[in-house]
Design an enzyme around this catalytic site. Sequence first.
Site, PDB file in Angstrom:
ATOM      1  N   ASP A   1      -4.434 -11.173 -10.401  1.00 13.83           N
ATOM      2  CA  ASP A   1      -5.871 -10.903 -10.352  1.00 13.83           C
ATOM      3  C   ASP A   1      -6.318  -9.517 -10.830  1.00 13.83           C
ATOM      4  O   ASP A   1      -7.523  -9.291 -10.920  1.00 13.83           O
ATOM      5  CB  ASP A   1      -6.463 -11.262  -8.977  1.00 13.83           C
TER       6      ASP A   1
ATOM      7  N   ASP B   1      -0.705  -7.354  -6.845  1.00 14.36           N
ATOM      8  CA  ASP B   1      -1.968  -8.089  -6.701  1.00 14.36           C
ATOM      9  C   ASP B   1      -3.109  -7.065  -6.637  1.00 14.36           C
ATOM     10  O   ASP B   1      -2.930  -5.972  -6.108  1.00 14.36           O
ATOM     11  CB  ASP B   1      -1.916  -8.926  -5.409  1.00 14.36           C
TER      12      ASP B   1
ATOM     13  N   HIS C   1      -5.634  -6.959  -4.888  1.00  7.82           N
ATOM     14  CA  HIS C   1      -6.089  -6.686  -3.520  1.00  7.82           C
ATOM     15  C   HIS C   1      -4.966  -6.009  -2.733  1.00  7.82           C
ATOM     16  O   HIS C   1      -3.783  -6.157  -3.067  1.00  7.82           O
ATOM     17  CB  HIS C   1      -6.535  -8.001  -2.868  1.00  7.82           C
TER      18      HIS C   1
ATOM     19  N   HIS D   1      -1.902 -11.077   2.457  1.00  6.99           N
ATOM     20  CA  HIS D   1      -2.858 -10.570   3.459  1.00  6.99           C
ATOM     21  C   HIS D   1      -2.507 -11.001   4.881  1.00  6.99           C
ATOM     22  O   HIS D   1      -3.062 -10.467   5.848  1.00  6.99           O
ATOM     23  CB  HIS D   1      -4.280 -11.054   3.152  1.00  6.99           C
TER      24      HIS D   1
HETATM   25  C1  3YP Z   1     -10.634 -12.886  -0.454  1.00  6.18           C
HETATM   26  C2  3YP Z   1     -12.136 -12.826  -0.287  1.00  6.18           C
HETATM   27  C3  3YP Z   1     -12.662 -11.927  -1.335  1.00  6.18           C
HETATM   28  C4  3YP Z   1     -11.489 -11.444  -2.135  1.00  6.18           C
HETATM   29  C5  3YP Z   1     -10.409 -12.439  -1.856  1.00  6.18           C
HETATM   30  C6  3YP Z   1      -9.051 -11.878  -2.124  1.00  6.18           C
HETATM   31  C7  3YP Z   1      -8.020 -12.952  -2.182  1.00  6.18           C
HETATM   32  C8  3YP Z   1      -6.809 -12.434  -2.905  1.00  6.18           C
HETATM   33  O1  3YP Z   1      -6.544 -12.708  -4.041  1.00  6.18           O
HETATM   34  N1  3YP Z   1      -6.003 -11.602  -2.281  1.00  6.18           N
HETATM   35  O2  3YP Z   1      -4.937 -11.102  -2.910  1.00  6.18           O
HETATM   36 ZN    ZN Z   2      -5.546 -10.848  -4.781  1.00  8.10          ZN
END
Ligand code: 3YP
Ligand code: ZN
Length: 374
Positions: free
Chosen positions: A268, A180, A182, A143
Amino acid sequence: MSTGYLWHEVFGWHDTGTGTLFPADPAAGHQPISHHVAHPDTKRRMHELICVSGLIDHLTRITGREATREEITRVHTPAHVDRIAAESEQPKGGDAGDGISPFGKGAYRIAALGAGSAIAMTEAVVRGEVDNGYALVNPAGHHALPETGLGFCIFNNVAIAAKHAQAVLGIERLAIVDWDVHHGNGAQAIFADDPSVLTVSLHQDRCFPPNSGLVEERGTGAGEGYNVNIPMPVGCGDGAYQYAAETVIGPALDAFRPELVLVASGFDPNAMDPLARQLVTTRGFTTLTRTVMDAAERHSQGRLVLVQEGGYSPVYVPFCGLATIETLAGVHVLDDAILPVVGGMGGHDLEPHQRALVDRVATHLGDIASPSSA
Ligand code: 3YP
Ligand code: ZN
């Protein structure tokens, strides 16, 4: 066949504090808790299963190092690097940038080791010391944007390794596949206008970052067509993931013909994860791994580097990681002890709405040119 593997104990020392998503704040109703959802024990447990199962005996240990400031600033702004370094000196640490990504004192060097470990594994693969590799790093990176960390990520480990491969290792064209759950917003943004880096993100539709990762985000300028988002509907199991792998990920790599494949490997999407709502088992992660291995074999001399991202089930992530690395190494040492439960739950057959989303993404792949067709 040899598979590189990297973990360093200090990744388990990344201190994510006593809040779970938000900092502990009793007056606001946020009771302190022993483990932040991104506590590094989940990844440490994955490492320990790799050791105790005996898989480690089939792997070649690669040693990481801290990425230099020059290497980190191929992706990040000096201001971001300086802020992380300064907060890292504070007695109680700081935050990656969004207020939900706390880190303890000394986190700069842990994050730099994560980025440098992604670089080290990429070097080992490109130089032919190993055929492929898995860098189990912490914290995650996908991210992180040039000017800030986000979503538990400080530095964008995979993007830093990609820039290094191009700047130092003689690689011109590479692909980043992000599974991932996300959105891989960091690589999408960093390489948006760059047609030499194909970015493919397979994620849960608008899970995180908010409203990010839509099908319509396809790159900009010269990079148009070289970003592929696969925003899967909630509730996808192994069948939907297999269909996305064979319909979009494999064909996108075939169209692009990269010299190197990097994977942002989050676990995840797993069926027990607290931060998403997918149903993937070790069968799905094995399919994803085979898909990128086969494509790397066809186009990249097998050169494939997986770098750890998220995954928050302390029980299931270790088995997902084990199955993934077993697949990379071409061995099987231990059955997934959780599969009898999560594999029999239903939800693994491809559903029409899942097929429709994947088919819609696939209509865009014609815009990807390979060197010979460019
Ligand atoms: C960050 C806040 C809610 C979801 C979370 C995601 C973290 C993650 O695994 N990003 O790949
Ligand atoms: Zn993630």
